[in-house]
Structures are given as C-alpha cells and as structure tokens.
Motif scaffolding. Sequence first.
Motif, PDB file in Angstrom:
ATOM      1  N   ALA A  36       0.845  -1.198   0.000  1.00  0.00           N
ATOM      2  CA  ALA A  36       0.000   0.000   0.000  1.00  0.00           C
ATOM      3  C   ALA A  36       0.877   1.244   0.000  1.00  0.00           C
ATOM      4  N   VAL A  37       0.286   2.338  -0.504  1.00  0.00           N
ATOM      5  CA  VAL A  37       0.921   3.644  -0.493  1.00  0.00           C
ATOM      6  C   VAL A  37      -0.128   4.627   0.000  1.00  0.00           C
ATOM      7  N   GLY A  38       0.215   5.461   0.973  1.00  0.00           N
ATOM      8  CA  GLY A  38      -0.797   6.373   1.484  1.00  0.00           C
ATOM      9  C   GLY A  38      -0.289   7.278   2.577  1.00  0.00           C
ATOM     10  N   SER A  39      -1.187   7.676   3.447  1.00  0.00           N
ATOM     11  CA  SER A  39      -0.823   8.554   4.559  1.00  0.00           C
ATOM     12  C   SER A  39      -0.162   7.739   5.666  1.00  0.00           C
ATOM     13  N   ASN A  40       0.467   8.443   6.610  1.00  0.00           N
ATOM     14  CA  ASN A  40       1.082   7.755   7.741  1.00  0.00           C
ATOM     15  C   ASN A  40       0.049   6.927   8.511  1.00  0.00           C
ATOM     16  N   ASP A  41      -1.132   7.500   8.713  1.00  0.00           N
ATOM     17  CA  ASP A  41      -2.164   6.791   9.471  1.00  0.00           C
ATOM     18  C   ASP A  41      -2.663   5.558   8.727  1.00  0.00           C
ATOM     19  N   GLU A  42      -2.868   5.689   7.422  1.00  0.00           N
ATOM     20  CA  GLU A  42      -3.342   4.544   6.625  1.00  0.00           C
ATOM     21  C   GLU A  42      -2.340   3.400   6.643  1.00  0.00           C
ATOM     22  N   ILE A  43      -1.075   3.723   6.519  1.00  0.00           N
ATOM     23  CA  ILE A  43      -0.042   2.685   6.448  1.00  0.00           C
ATOM     24  C   ILE A  43       0.248   2.107   7.831  1.00  0.00           C
TER      25      ILE A  43
END
Length: 557
Positions: A36-43
């Motif tokens: 996955a690639v995304g925000s700090n919270d998502e990852i």
Amino acid sequence: MPKTADLIIRNARVLTMDEAAPRAEAVALAGNRVLAVGSNDEIRALAGPETQVIDAGGKTVLPGFNEAHMHIFPGSVSLRQLNLHGVHGFEALKEAMQAYAAANPDEPLLMGFSADYSIISLDESVTRHHLDAILPDRPFMMFAPDHHTAWANTAALEKAGLLHGKDVGVGNEVVMGADGMASGELREGNAFGPVSALASTGGREELGMVTGMDPENVTPEQYALDRAILKSGLEYCASWGVTSIQNFDGNHYQLRLMRDLEQSGELPCRIRIPFHMKNFMDLAELDKAAEWKKEFATDMVRGDFVKVFMDGVLDSQTAFMLEGYGDRPGYTYEPLFTAEAFNAIATKADALGLQIAVHAIGSAAIRQTLDGYEAAIKANGKQDLRHRIEHIEIIDPTDLPRFRELGVVASMQPVHVPGGTCFPLEPTDARIGEDRWEYAYAWRTMKEAGAPVVFASDWPVSPVSPFQCIQDAMTRKLWKEGLTDQRFTLEESLEAYTAIGAWVEFMEDRKGKLKPGFLADVVVLTHDIEQVAPEKIMDTVRAAVTICDGRITHQAA
C-alpha cells in the motif's frame, strides 16, 4: 496479498511516479511487492508485531533507480583499478601511476581508467613514451573515460604482440607512430583487447564488449574471482540507490554468473544483459539471442535484447558523421556495419521479437540506425519493440521527427555533456563544430520531438551516481547565447531514471512506480531532494536505504 506489512517506510516525502497518486507519506511492503501507499495513518494500520519500520524523517522516497545503460563487469573491475579522473599533467600522472604500482606489486597488468584525452596537455597527446618514462618495466594501460580508446606502455604493447602494429579490423586501430612502431594509442576493443587479456582477470570483463563471446576454459578459481568482482560491483550500484540495471555488453557467461547470484540470494539488483551482435558474426547468430530470451526470463535476470555498436566516439574521431568534424571538415570516418548489414540485423532481430539497442554517437550513425529500424518496420510491420539508440551525441535536425514516427527510444546520459560535472568542454566542442552545437547532447530537443528519453550513467565511462546525472540534466549551461536550453526539471529527471526506465524494458506493469502490487524496489534518500539546490545535488544527496525485491540491499551507516 497479505494484510500485514513486512516493512513500512513512514514520515516520508514519497514521490511515487504514479500519475494517479503522485505523492504520499508512507509505503508498506509485503514480500517482494508494494502492499500500500498512502498517509502515515493509513499505512500504520498495516503494521503487525513483526513489521520492520523505517522512519524516513521527512526525506524523499522513490522507486529504485533504473540504470538504463551501463557496463557492469568493466565497472566492477574498475573499482580495483586506478581512477585517473581529474588527473592532469605529466607529474600528476606520474605520482598516481607510481603509487598505484607500489600498492599492487603482483598485478600482471596495471590498469587505469578515466584518463582524459588531454591528460598530458591540450597540445600534446599521450604516447607510450610518456608512460615508459613513468613505468618502464611493468605492463600498464589506461582507458579514456569513454572506454573506446586506451593507451599502453611499451612493456604492455610488446607482451600483447602489438608493438609493431596489427590489423585489428574495421573501426579498430593500433595507432602507429612516426618511428614505424605503435604509438601506444589503441582505438576500440579489438585493439586494446589483447592488452586487457594480460590482466589477472584475463580480460574476461572486456569480452562482452569486444567479441560478445564467452571466455574459454574458465577455471573454478577464475569463476570465483569473476563472481566476487561482479557481486562487489552490484553492491556498489545498490549503494547509490540502483535496483535495476540494463547492461550494455555481455555474453552467456555473464548471464550464468548473474543466475548463480540470483539462485543463491546474493543478487542485489535486477539485471538484463544483451546478446552483443558484432560485425564479424553471421546473421544466424541472432537465433542465440532468441534462445537467451527464453532461458533467462525472471524478474531478476533477463537476456532479452540485442546490442550493436554502429560507431565509436567524438574525441577519437571514430564517430560516424554526416559532414565531418568541426575541426576536420570532410572526415566522416566509417560505420562498423554497412547499411545493408545493419538493415538485415534489424529486420531479423525485429522479426524474432527482440528489442535492439544501438550505440550511435555521430549524426551519420544515428541516421543509419534509424534507416535500419525503418527497414525492419517495412519488412515486418510495426511492433511495440521499443528499439533504442544509445547516446545520440550529435544529430541532424531532419532526423528528430523520425524517433516519434518509428517509435524509437532516446537513451541519453546528461553526465556526458562536455563542460558539465564530469568532462571538459574542450576538445569535444571543437570536434562537433559550433554550427552544430544546437543539436549536440540535445535531450530536451529529443523529448519535445516526441522521443521517450531515458537516463543512465554509462558506468564506468562516468560515475554510476544517479545524482550526478540528475544534477547535470538540471544545470546544463549554454555553450553560447541563443542555443536551446536543454535542462530537465527534477520531476522529469527522476521520471527518466525510474518509470521511463521500466517502460523501456517492458516492465511498466510491475516496476518503476510505487503502486500497490508493484515490485518492492524502493530507495530512501538522505535528504528531501526537492529542497536541495540543483547545483548541490551530486555532493549532497545519497541513498540512505535501498530495497530491491523487498530485501534491503544497502543501508547507510
């Protein structure tokens, strides 16, 4: 795909090279794929108890660099040789050579590289007599930066059987002196190959360039030496953030060595190696290239294209030019292949579904290559084979639109530009001629003409550092007012080193971008490269962490 990440890179300025989602804060890897690639919270939500976490500290994270044109075996060997970059004048050369000789008392052939054509002076060419005055008793040879010319002392020439001259074939030359003996200058591989064979490696690193053939009767000890040299060179490339290499010389022997490293889990970079088609080979040899494409076909090691040399280089006046040289009008030199011979090679390779990549420096060599690609299309129909021309240092403007029309890739090296960070402006500017400066090393012009432009270093011709190449692409100075500004932006330069490199090798569906499902090839930089002044990139930015196929292959101390 698993829901838990094996490795997370967070707190980063992620440049994904994915137009659909160009920026992010974090990346999650699982196995050898991007999860996955995304925000700090998502990852962060993808972390498990065993997940390794790298805090990028606000630094740039990119897809791993794709080095789209280099020579891994000669480059790896050069790490053990005398680096003469920046050495000028007889006394400086003497000091460097004697120190190197003292440090290598058992080497049968002392070798240097990156010796400037004007290493003695702009007005005096180096000869064997200069080298004899420094090292009279031990064989010595040094390469020009372009690796198309070398200079050897008398001891080396005599031992190699070249002191009294030798016919070394079309486009190659043992330059003779006024005394009727070899001057020491050796032009192209057939000329310096016999000297290279004197080295502890037996010249095996040059065979992929000179003959394309495999070495004969390699002992287990020699194989182990070559394997160790290549492993060291590959690790060096990884230390610069390189995760993919498109090699530009090779043979079956090198492919076997790479497969050995792959199967033992020791291969730190993906690599593709060509079948090198030489002008003495029968057309039927191309069938071997088709066999290699089937034999070596993993995501780590591939043998899936054909390399051809059409000419030499500008500085030694072995490039094939349409209207001669600026400082030698009417002297066009000659191509390594006749037009008929290359048309036949291009047509057959194209029919076999093989990508072709041609070293073409001079304007006539570029035109003859384009003519060959056009002949292949007429014979076979237009296919998506992404044939390439390497270097393109001086092009006639009438040939610019043909790249788009024929679907040809422009593979260029900004670090080669005379007057940049690597090579002096003189005498190359005079070789080209002021009236043709507008179309020399013209990567912006090529891009605007519709050619896909991919970047690389051509190591060991120039340093493997992507950062030096990127700096030269962004900071190139005009040779005179009124010329086209050839500079690339940072975004364009990074794309030419990542996503376009993957596209050129038909892997755009799985690498060159940080995107879910793509191969886990990532580089974490030591800085936020977008905040570094362009003229300071090469001395400032490095790879902090390199990840290839989900495995950390380099981590800075």
